[in-house]
Motif scaffolding. Sequence first.
Motif, short mmCIF file in Angstrom:
data_model
loop_
_atom_site.label_atom_id
_atom_site.label_comp_id
_atom_site.label_asym_id
_atom_site.label_seq_id
_atom_site.Cartn_x
_atom_site.Cartn_y
_atom_site.Cartn_z
N PHE A 178 7.18 -2.02 -9.50
CA PHE A 178 7.65 -1.77 -8.15
C PHE A 178 9.02 -1.10 -8.08
CE2 PHE A 178 4.84 -5.48 -8.04
CZ PHE A 178 3.89 -5.05 -7.13
N THR A 179 9.65 -0.89 -9.21
CA THR A 179 10.97 -0.28 -9.17
C THR A 179 10.90 1.24 -9.24
OG1 THR A 179 11.13 -0.56 -11.58
CG2 THR A 179 12.09 -2.29 -10.19
N GLU A 180 9.90 1.77 -9.94
CA GLU A 180 9.75 3.22 -10.05
C GLU A 180 9.03 3.77 -8.83
OE1 GLU A 180 11.01 5.23 -12.23
OE2 GLU A 180 11.92 3.61 -13.40
N ARG A 181 9.48 4.91 -8.37
CA ARG A 181 8.92 5.52 -7.14
C ARG A 181 7.44 5.81 -7.27
NH1 ARG A 181 11.00 11.46 -5.17
NH2 ARG A 181 9.97 11.56 -3.09
N TRP A 182 7.01 6.42 -8.38
CA TRP A 182 5.63 6.85 -8.51
C TRP A 182 4.69 5.68 -8.72
CZ3 TRP A 182 4.89 11.41 -6.67
CH2 TRP A 182 5.89 12.37 -6.76
N SER A 183 5.08 4.70 -9.54
CA SER A 183 4.23 3.54 -9.73
C SER A 183 4.14 2.70 -8.45
CB SER A 183 4.74 2.68 -10.89
OG SER A 183 6.08 2.26 -10.67
N PHE A 184 5.24 2.63 -7.70
CA PHE A 184 5.24 1.93 -6.42
C PHE A 184 4.21 2.53 -5.49
CE2 PHE A 184 6.55 1.35 -2.07
CZ PHE A 184 7.05 0.07 -2.00
N TYR A 185 4.22 3.86 -5.36
CA TYR A 185 3.30 4.51 -4.44
C TYR A 185 1.88 4.57 -5.00
CZ TYR A 185 6.30 5.70 -0.58
OH TYR A 185 7.09 5.62 0.54
N ALA A 186 1.72 4.49 -6.30
CA ALA A 186 0.37 4.39 -6.86
C ALA A 186 -0.28 3.07 -6.44
CB ALA A 186 0.42 4.50 -8.38
N ILE A 187 0.49 1.99 -6.47
CA ILE A 187 -0.03 0.69 -6.03
C ILE A 187 -0.30 0.72 -4.53
CG2 ILE A 187 0.48 -1.78 -5.85
CD1 ILE A 187 2.28 -1.43 -8.33
N ALA A 188 0.61 1.30 -3.76
CA ALA A 188 0.42 1.39 -2.32
C ALA A 188 -0.82 2.24 -1.99
CB ALA A 188 1.65 1.99 -1.66
N THR A 189 -1.07 3.28 -2.76
CA THR A 189 -2.25 4.11 -2.54
C THR A 189 -3.53 3.33 -2.79
OG1 THR A 189 -1.03 6.11 -3.15
CG2 THR A 189 -3.43 6.23 -3.23
N LEU A 190 -3.55 2.56 -3.89
CA LEU A 190 -4.72 1.70 -4.15
C LEU A 190 -4.95 0.73 -3.00
CD1 LEU A 190 -4.17 0.87 -7.94
CD2 LEU A 190 -5.88 2.41 -6.97
N ASN A 191 -3.87 0.18 -2.49
CA ASN A 191 -3.96 -0.78 -1.39
C ASN A 191 -4.55 -0.13 -0.14
OD1 ASN A 191 -3.62 -2.85 0.44
ND2 ASN A 191 -1.40 -2.84 0.35
N VAL A 192 -4.02 1.02 0.25
CA VAL A 192 -4.46 1.69 1.48
C VAL A 192 -5.90 2.20 1.33
CG1 VAL A 192 -4.05 3.68 2.98
CG2 VAL A 192 -2.13 2.29 2.19
N VAL A 193 -6.23 2.78 0.19
CA VAL A 193 -7.59 3.30 -0.01
C VAL A 193 -8.60 2.16 -0.02
CG1 VAL A 193 -9.10 4.50 -1.64
CG2 VAL A 193 -6.81 5.37 -1.19
N HIS A 194 -8.25 1.05 -0.68
CA HIS A 194 -9.14 -0.11 -0.72
C HIS A 194 -9.41 -0.65 0.68
CE1 HIS A 194 -9.68 -4.57 -1.01
NE2 HIS A 194 -10.64 -4.17 -1.81
N HIS A 195 -8.41 -0.59 1.53
CA HIS A 195 -8.57 -1.11 2.89
C HIS A 195 -9.23 -0.10 3.82
CE1 HIS A 195 -7.22 -2.42 6.95
NE2 HIS A 195 -7.46 -3.61 6.44
N GLY A 196 -9.13 1.21 3.52
CA GLY A 196 -9.60 2.23 4.44
C GLY A 196 -10.96 2.82 4.15
N PHE A 197 -11.42 2.81 2.89
CA PHE A 197 -12.67 3.51 2.59
C PHE A 197 -13.90 2.86 3.21
CE2 PHE A 197 -13.42 0.38 -0.74
CZ PHE A 197 -14.81 0.35 -0.84
N PRO A 198 -13.95 1.53 3.46
CA PRO A 198 -15.16 0.98 4.09
C PRO A 198 -15.47 1.58 5.45
CG PRO A 198 -13.87 -0.79 3.10
CD PRO A 198 -13.03 0.45 3.05
N PHE A 199 -14.44 1.83 6.27
CA PHE A 199 -14.68 2.45 7.58
C PHE A 199 -15.29 3.83 7.42
CE2 PHE A 199 -13.01 5.42 10.78
CZ PHE A 199 -13.65 4.91 11.91
#
Length: 322
Positions: A178-199
């Motif tokens: 969570f300290t590095e910018r790219w790894s932080f947003y990689a986790i956030a991307t997994l989170n958002v995609v996991h929540h959004g793709f079912p719709f």
Amino acid sequence: MTADPGARARPARPPRASGAARRSAWGRALRPWLLLAPALLVLAVLLFWPLVRVLLVSFQDYGLRQINTGENNWTGLDNYRDLLGDSFLWTRVLPNTVLFAFACVALTLVIGTLVALLLTRLGRTWRVICSTAIMSAWAMPAVTGTYVWIWIFDPLDGVVSGGLDGLGLIEPRETNWFTERWSFYAIATLNVVHHGFPFVAVTLYAALLTIPRELPEAALCDGAGPWQRFRLITVPAIRPAFTVVTLLSIIWDVKVFAQIYLMPGGAGANEDVLNLGVWSYIQSFSRNEYGTGSAIAVLLTLLLLAVTVVYVRTLARERDEP
């Protein structure tokens, strides 16, 4: 006796509508607006006035003093000049917002489309099982889903860190995702995609069911491969639904807040990971600079409008082309 030729050439005047008829026409024209009036009034109170208020505050130096006294301290475009002249906006916040949204929208649409195509090929039992599973992911609140992903990537006790430690690839105590910018947003991307793709998957699956079965069968008889059938038959048929889910995904992913704010460092401790939504919140409620926070919110709204307009115009231009 001959008739006057001028009288024969004079056009007949249409009969004037009576007052009752005019009132009836006005009544028919106003009736839909009267039916919509309650809903429009609620929208004006809940949406339009807050938007106007944010716009007005963005032109002021507005802090706790102004909240307590109710006075206005107009500064014109100073807040916008300061924001647009701040390199932090252009090098950190705006790239974080735009690139993150682009990655989330692209992955959400790709995965959702693949899952929708998969559902069309499954039997009834497995289709019900898969639909229930993906809808459970969609029904999960964003806050709950974010904490689940935080636990998965926890530097000490997380599943990912534990598995990579067992393989000897990382040292958990020296690795923080969570300290590095790219790894932080990689986790956030997994989170958002996991929540959004079912719709996206369920919406496109419903659109796929409207395609007549004869079309892909005829294309198959003509020798068209899977990619040709998808590109020439499936995509044009589901384009309206695809347009809707794309626009909604853009709006949702550009203004993501909870998935960033709740992650370690996302609430302002790590400024490298701020996006426009979180930056606006921090400026307003953590630093009490409501004028600056409102200006950031206005910029976020303008960005959403610009992206949406460009996307819609591009689709309209493609549709008009022969």
